[in-house]
Design a protein around this motif. Sequence first.
Motif, PDB file in Angstrom:
ATOM      1  N   ALA A  67      33.774  21.391  28.176  1.00 31.33           N
ATOM      2  CA  ALA A  67      34.042  21.310  29.616  1.00 31.33           C
ATOM      3  C   ALA A  67      33.241  20.206  30.295  1.00 31.33           C
ATOM      4  CB  ALA A  67      33.737  22.655  30.272  1.00 31.33           C
ATOM      5  N   GLY A  68      32.448  19.488  29.532  1.00 30.06           N
ATOM      6  CA  GLY A  68      31.725  18.348  30.073  1.00 30.06           C
ATOM      7  C   GLY A  68      30.318  18.632  30.556  1.00 30.06           C
ATOM      8  N   VAL A  69      29.811  19.840  30.291  1.00 30.61           N
ATOM      9  CA  VAL A  69      28.442  20.175  30.695  1.00 30.61           C
ATOM     10  C   VAL A  69      27.465  19.560  29.694  1.00 30.61           C
ATOM     11  CG1 VAL A  69      26.795  22.021  31.188  1.00 30.61           C
ATOM     12  CG2 VAL A  69      29.228  22.340  31.721  1.00 30.61           C
ATOM     13  N   LYS A  70      26.504  18.819  30.199  1.00 34.75           N
ATOM     14  CA  LYS A  70      25.539  18.163  29.317  1.00 34.75           C
ATOM     15  C   LYS A  70      24.270  18.992  29.124  1.00 34.75           C
ATOM     16  CE  LYS A  70      27.079  13.454  30.386  1.00 34.75           C
ATOM     17  NZ  LYS A  70      26.688  12.122  30.918  1.00 34.75           N
ATOM     18  N   ASN A  71      23.892  19.722  30.161  1.00 33.93           N
ATOM     19  CA  ASN A  71      22.647  20.486  30.109  1.00 33.93           C
ATOM     20  C   ASN A  71      22.936  21.923  29.678  1.00 33.93           C
ATOM     21  OD1 ASN A  71      21.020  18.320  31.055  1.00 33.93           O
ATOM     22  ND2 ASN A  71      21.728  18.732  33.137  1.00 33.93           N
ATOM     23  N   ILE A  72      22.841  22.162  28.380  1.00 33.35           N
ATOM     24  CA  ILE A  72      23.127  23.470  27.803  1.00 33.35           C
ATOM     25  C   ILE A  72      21.848  24.004  27.170  1.00 33.35           C
ATOM     26  CG2 ILE A  72      24.473  24.738  26.075  1.00 33.35           C
ATOM     27  CD1 ILE A  72      26.588  22.452  26.374  1.00 33.35           C
ATOM     28  N   PHE A  73      21.510  25.245  27.513  1.00 34.96           N
ATOM     29  CA  PHE A  73      20.284  25.863  27.006  1.00 34.96           C
ATOM     30  C   PHE A  73      20.629  27.202  26.359  1.00 34.96           C
ATOM     31  CE2 PHE A  73      19.367  23.217  30.661  1.00 34.96           C
ATOM     32  CZ  PHE A  73      18.372  22.379  30.172  1.00 34.96           C
ATOM     33  N   TRP A  74      20.216  27.371  25.119  1.00 37.36           N
ATOM     34  CA  TRP A  74      20.431  28.632  24.421  1.00 37.36           C
ATOM     35  C   TRP A  74      19.267  29.580  24.697  1.00 37.36           C
ATOM     36  CZ3 TRP A  74      22.071  27.005  18.737  1.00 37.36           C
ATOM     37  CH2 TRP A  74      23.385  26.542  18.774  1.00 37.36           C
ATOM     38  N   ASN A  75      19.494  30.868  24.391  1.00 39.01           N
ATOM     39  CA  ASN A  75      18.447  31.872  24.563  1.00 39.01           C
ATOM     40  C   ASN A  75      18.495  32.830  23.375  1.00 39.01           C
ATOM     41  OD1 ASN A  75      16.506  33.641  25.672  1.00 39.01           O
ATOM     42  ND2 ASN A  75      17.216  33.165  27.745  1.00 39.01           N
TER      43      ASN A  75
ATOM     44  N   PRO B 290      22.714  22.497  22.086  1.00 37.82           N
ATOM     45  CA  PRO B 290      21.753  22.788  23.168  1.00 37.82           C
ATOM     46  C   PRO B 290      20.769  21.653  23.404  1.00 37.82           C
ATOM     47  CG  PRO B 290      21.021  23.863  21.163  1.00 37.82           C
ATOM     48  CD  PRO B 290      22.331  23.182  20.826  1.00 37.82           C
ATOM     49  N   LYS B 291      20.354  21.521  24.649  1.00 38.22           N
ATOM     50  CA  LYS B 291      19.292  20.572  25.003  1.00 38.22           C
ATOM     51  C   LYS B 291      17.942  21.163  24.614  1.00 38.22           C
ATOM     52  CE  LYS B 291      17.770  17.673  28.877  1.00 38.22           C
ATOM     53  NZ  LYS B 291      17.998  17.366  30.316  1.00 38.22           N
ATOM     54  N   GLN B 292      17.782  22.464  24.918  1.00 38.49           N
ATOM     55  CA  GLN B 292      16.602  23.204  24.478  1.00 38.49           C
ATOM     56  C   GLN B 292      17.016  24.617  24.110  1.00 38.49           C
ATOM     57  OE1 GLN B 292      12.550  22.755  25.979  1.00 38.49           O
ATOM     58  NE2 GLN B 292      13.345  21.445  27.616  1.00 38.49           N
ATOM     59  N   ILE B 293      16.170  25.271  23.317  1.00 37.82           N
ATOM     60  CA  ILE B 293      16.434  26.633  22.862  1.00 37.82           C
ATOM     61  C   ILE B 293      15.257  27.501  23.293  1.00 37.82           C
ATOM     62  CG2 ILE B 293      16.891  28.125  20.886  1.00 37.82           C
ATOM     63  CD1 ILE B 293      17.778  25.542  19.377  1.00 37.82           C
TER      64      ILE B 293
END
Length: 371
Positions: free
Chosen positions: A101-109, A139-142
């Motif tokens: 969907a074009g989201v660049k800032n993805i963070f997992w948990n 992800p950018k960060q996890i």
Amino acid sequence: MKIAHIITGLNNGGAEAVLYRLCTNDISVTHTVISLMGMGKYGPLLQETGVEVHCLNMPAGRITFSGLYSLYKLLKKSKPNAVQTWMYHADLIGGVIARLAGVKNIFWNIRHSVLEKGKSKRNTILIAKFCSWISPFIPKQIICCANKALAVHAKNGYQRNKMVVIANGYELDKFTPNSQLALDTRNELLLNENVVLLGMVGRYDPLKDHTNLLAALSQLKHQFDFKCLLVGKDLSTTNNELISEIEKQGLQSHIVLLEQRNDIPAIMNALDLHILSSSSEAFPNVIAEAMACGTPCVSTDVGDAALIVGEAGWVVPAQDSRQLASAITQALTLKQDSLKWLELQNQARNRILEHFSIETMINKYHDVWNS
């Protein structure tokens, strides 16, 4: 900033509770919550506080094309600044769809600290393994809820340099010492205010190891006069397996089964000592919640339990009822010295105040989202 949270479901659980606390206490960010399944317990509660909630209504354990497409449309329309996913299924599905969907800032948990056959579901292990393969790209960060969770997942192939630990934070105005609440709760349960009251809050599950707890309590039944509250899903008289174990240990007059409760601060205040007998945990919320109410804890050494307890309680090896019984004995013996016990109660409360407030957790999430 607009944050879209994607979570597997919103039923009663540790991750769901943390998400609820984060969204409802962080007023500087616009939060939207998307559940892959239904509303569960926390969906309506989030809506009551003004948080927008969407449900994709995918069946448990199944992925539907309509659900994936609905998620894609939601993200394309809302254009969040960042997507924060929660738990393995949401990390995988939410992460991939957010990227499309074009989201660049993805963070997992990551909310678990065990990935072992026999302790984790086969499907869970497979999805976690797949997540490890794509962790360098999605992800950018996890975010990990515990140091143990970080170590386990790094060992299982997750991108180590993307991983950061954010401990759970607690609403310390709700979880706070309250002697009147303690008395009212004991009166409701028809328990004398002078009875020694032990307890464990946590659903009936093999990983909670209630068998270990009952075996430990059985060793104490002739030494101390006590009651023990067992609070959580399936902790009721309809649980034949549990009832059989209680009878086997001769604890019928000592155990009080309460099923699930919505007044956990009241329960924690009513207890003299909270016990966690688990064989596996990540970041056990119940320990921090009990300590925040000034209730000392005995815990098995699982996940980050020792980090939470510090010097304000007792930590023993998992699956060892003798050592668990010994620690409970030490606690109840110390309780006979009222001044030393009061000092321990204050120490327990202060440890949570210093290290695990909701404000500390929110600030750390902001640091990650703004990275």
